[in-house]
Design an enzyme around this catalytic site. Structure first.
Site, short mmCIF file in Angstrom:
data_model
loop_
_atom_site.label_atom_id
_atom_site.label_comp_id
_atom_site.label_asym_id
_atom_site.label_seq_id
_atom_site.Cartn_x
_atom_site.Cartn_y
_atom_site.Cartn_z
N HIS A 219 56.18 34.27 37.44
CA HIS A 219 56.18 32.89 36.98
C HIS A 219 57.26 32.03 37.64
CE1 HIS A 219 53.24 34.14 34.08
NE2 HIS A 219 53.18 32.95 33.54
N SER A 223 51.75 31.98 41.13
CA SER A 223 50.78 32.92 41.70
C SER A 223 50.52 32.63 43.17
CB SER A 223 49.45 32.82 40.93
OG SER A 223 49.62 33.19 39.58
N LYS A 247 37.61 32.99 33.25
CA LYS A 247 37.29 33.85 34.39
C LYS A 247 37.75 35.28 34.15
CE LYS A 247 37.25 33.49 39.42
NZ LYS A 247 37.64 32.64 40.56
N ASP A 248 38.97 35.43 33.61
CA ASP A 248 39.46 36.77 33.28
C ASP A 248 38.63 37.40 32.17
OD1 ASP A 248 41.44 36.65 35.19
OD2 ASP A 248 42.98 35.92 33.81
N GLU A 291 44.25 65.30 39.14
CA GLU A 291 43.31 64.24 38.82
C GLU A 291 43.04 63.40 40.06
OE1 GLU A 291 41.50 64.43 36.27
OE2 GLU A 291 42.38 63.42 34.54
#
Length: 430
Positions: A219, A223, A247-248, A291
Site C-alpha cells: 500500500h 499496486s 472481480k476478486d 508432496e
C-alpha cells in the site's frame, strides 16, 4: 499509497464516529480494500491470486484449528487419530480433505502469483520490499507444509521426514548434530512428531503476520499493473471497491467450484497411496516422494550425482536452497528500466520458451523415480534454471531494446486518443 483524489472516510452515524475516534478499524478497512484505495484500472485476472492466497490461508488456519482439537502428536496413536477424525468426528472427513486439498490450492495460487511477479517484474523498485516479504512467506509455507505432511504418520510421512531432515546431515561438521537436534533423536519418533506439530500449528500465524506486512508494504507504492507504467492521474485508477471486490469475488467463485470438485470427488488425487499405510521404520517404500509442490526443488536436489570438491549430496542441498534464495536478489539482477514482459520481446521469449519449460520439467522429474532419463532431464532443467536468473536475465536486461511504452495506464486501456488519455467525456451530447 496516498492519492490526492482518494476518497476520505467520513463516518455517518454516532456508532461509526465513536469507533473512528477510539479504534479506527472501519477507516483501516476502507483505506485498505475499500473506495479509499485507488488501484490501476487495467489489472487483469493475474492480480486475483493475492486475494485467493489470503482466502486459502484463512481456510488452512480454521480447518487446522478444528483438526488440532482431535489430533494427538504421539507416534503410537497419530495414524489412528487421523482415522478417528475421518470416521468418527462429525464432518471430520470434510475438515481433513479441505485442509489437505487447501494446502495444494494454496500452493497453486502462490506459484501463479510468483510467476506473475516474474513476468511483470513485480520485484522492481519501488516494490522491492513487497517482493522480499513475499519470498519470506513462500519459505514459511514450505516449512509449514513439510511439517504438516509428517503429521498423518503414514509411510510417506515417516520416510519423507527421514529423508528431508537427513539432508542436514550433509552439512560438514555440524550436520549430524543439527539433524539430531531437529528430530530430537536419531530417527523420526515422538519427539520429532511433537516438534513438527507445534511448529505446524504456530507457523500459519507467523505467515499471517508477514502477510500483513506484505500488504502494508504494497500500500505504500500501490499496486503494479500489466503495463508497468506508474499511476499519473486520477483517470489511471478506480476505487478498489466495488470494481476489484467484484472481480476478486468472481475469481474466488471459480476457484471454489474447482476446490469443491477436488474435496468431494477427488479428495485423494493429489496425495500418495503409501501415506494410507501406517509408518513402519522397517519397511522402506519403493519410491519416496514429497508432496507435488516440493517436486521442482526435490528434482534440483537429486540432479547432483557426482562428487566435485564437495559431496554430491551437499551440492544438492546447497542448490535446492539456493533455487529459492536467489529470488531475494531479483530486484538487483534484473536491471531493465521496463517492468512488464509485454514490452520486452527478448525477455518474453526466454520466459515462455526457457524458464516455463524448465520449471515444467522440474515439476515432472521431481515426482518421477530417481532413474534415467529423469535424472538427466533434471540436470538440464536445473542448469537452465540457474542460468536464466544468474546469467540470461542480467544480460538481457542490459542490451535488450524494449518496445515503446504507453504514456499512461489510461492510454493503454482506452487508446492514444487525446480525450481518452485526458479522461474527458467522449459521449456526444443529446
Amino acid at each position: 499509497m496516498s492519492f490526492p483524489w482518494a476518497k476520505e472516510y467520513t463516518p455517518t452515524n454516532p456508532v461509526t464516529k465513536f469507533f473512528d475516534e477510539k479504534l479506527p478499524l472501519p477507516r483501516l478497512v476502507y483505506n485498505a480494500v475499500g473506495a479509499g484505495y485507488p488501484v490501476p484500472r487495467n489489472l487483469n485476472y493475474m492480480w486475483n491470486f493475492g486475494v485467493l492466497a489470503g482466502f486459502f490461508l484463512v481456510l488452512q488456519i480454521v480447518t487446522g484449528i478444528v483438526l488440532a482439537m482431535h489430533y494427538a502428536s504421539d507416534a503410537t496413536v497419530a495414524f489412528g487419530k487421523v482415522e478417528h477424525i475421518m470416521r468418527d468426528v462429525n464432518w471430520g472427513w470434510l475438515m481433513r480433505y479441505a485442509h489437505a486439498n487447501g494446502a495444494s490450492f494454496f500452493f497453486i495460487v502462490i506459484y501463479l502469483h510468483i510467476f506473475r511477479g516474474f513476468y511483470y517484474s513485480s520485484y522492481k523498485a519501488p516494490r522491492e520490499m513487497v517482493w522480499l516479504l513475499g519470498v519470506v512467506i513462500f519459505l514459511l509455507m514450505m516449512a509449514t507444509a513439510f511439517m504438516g505432511y509428517v503429521l498423518p504418520w503414514g509411510q510417506m510421512s515417516f520416510w519423507g521426514a527421514k529423508v528431508i531432515t537427513g539432508l542436514f546431515g550433509a552439512i560438514p561438521v555440524v550436520g549430524e548434530p543439527l539433524q539430531v537436534w531437529l528430530l530430537g533423536g536419531y530417527a523420526p519418533d515422538d519427539a520429532a512428531l511433537n516438534r513438527f506439530f507445534s511448529l505446524h500449528f504456530l507457523l500459519p500465524f507467523v505467515i499471517a503476520g508477514v502477510v500483513i506486512l506484505h500488504i502494508w508494504a504494497l500500500h505504500i507504492p500501490g499496486s503494479s499493473n500489466p503495463t508497468g507504467v506508474e499511476v499519473k492521474s486520477e483517470s489511471d485508477t478506480v476505487p478498489f471497491h466495488p470494481y476489484y471486490t467484484a472481480k476478486d469475488g468472481f475469481g474466488l467463485g471459480v476457484i471454489l467450484v474447482l476446490f469443491a470438485i477436488m474435496v468431494f470427488f477427488l479428495p485423494n488425487a493429489l496425495g500418495h497411496p503409501d501415506n494410507y499405510i501406517e509408518a513402519n521404520a522397517l519397511s522402506t517404500p519403493a519410491h519416496i516422494v514429497p508432496e507435488w509442490y516440493f517436486w521442482p526443488f526435490y528434482a534440483i536436489l537429486r540432479a547432483f550425482t557426482m562428487d566435485f570438491i564437495l559431496p554430491a549430496k551437499l551440492w544438492g542441498v546447497i542448490a535446492m536452497f539456493a533455487a529459492i534464495l536467489l529470488w531475494f536478489f531479483l530486484p538487483w539482477l534484473d536491471r531493465s528500466p521496463v517492468r512488464s514482459g509485454h514490452y520486452r520481446p527478448l525477455f518474453r521469449k526466454f520466459f515462455w520458451f526457457g524458464l516455463i519449460p524448465a520449471m515444467a520439467v522440474l515439476f515432472y522429474c521431481g515426482g518421477a523415480p530417481a532413474e534415467e532419463p529423469y535424472v538427466m532431464l533434471s540436470q538440464i532443467a536445473t542448469a537452465y534454471y540457474f542460468l536464466h536468473f544468474l546469467v540470461i536475465l542480467p544480460l538481457v536486461s542490459s542490451f535488450e531494446k524494449p518496445e515503446p511504452l504507453p504514456y499512461s495506464i489510461t492510454e493503454a486501456v482506452l487508446g492514444s486518443d487525446k480525450k481518452a488519455v485526458l479522461g474527458e467525456n467522449t459521449t456526444p451530447a443529446t
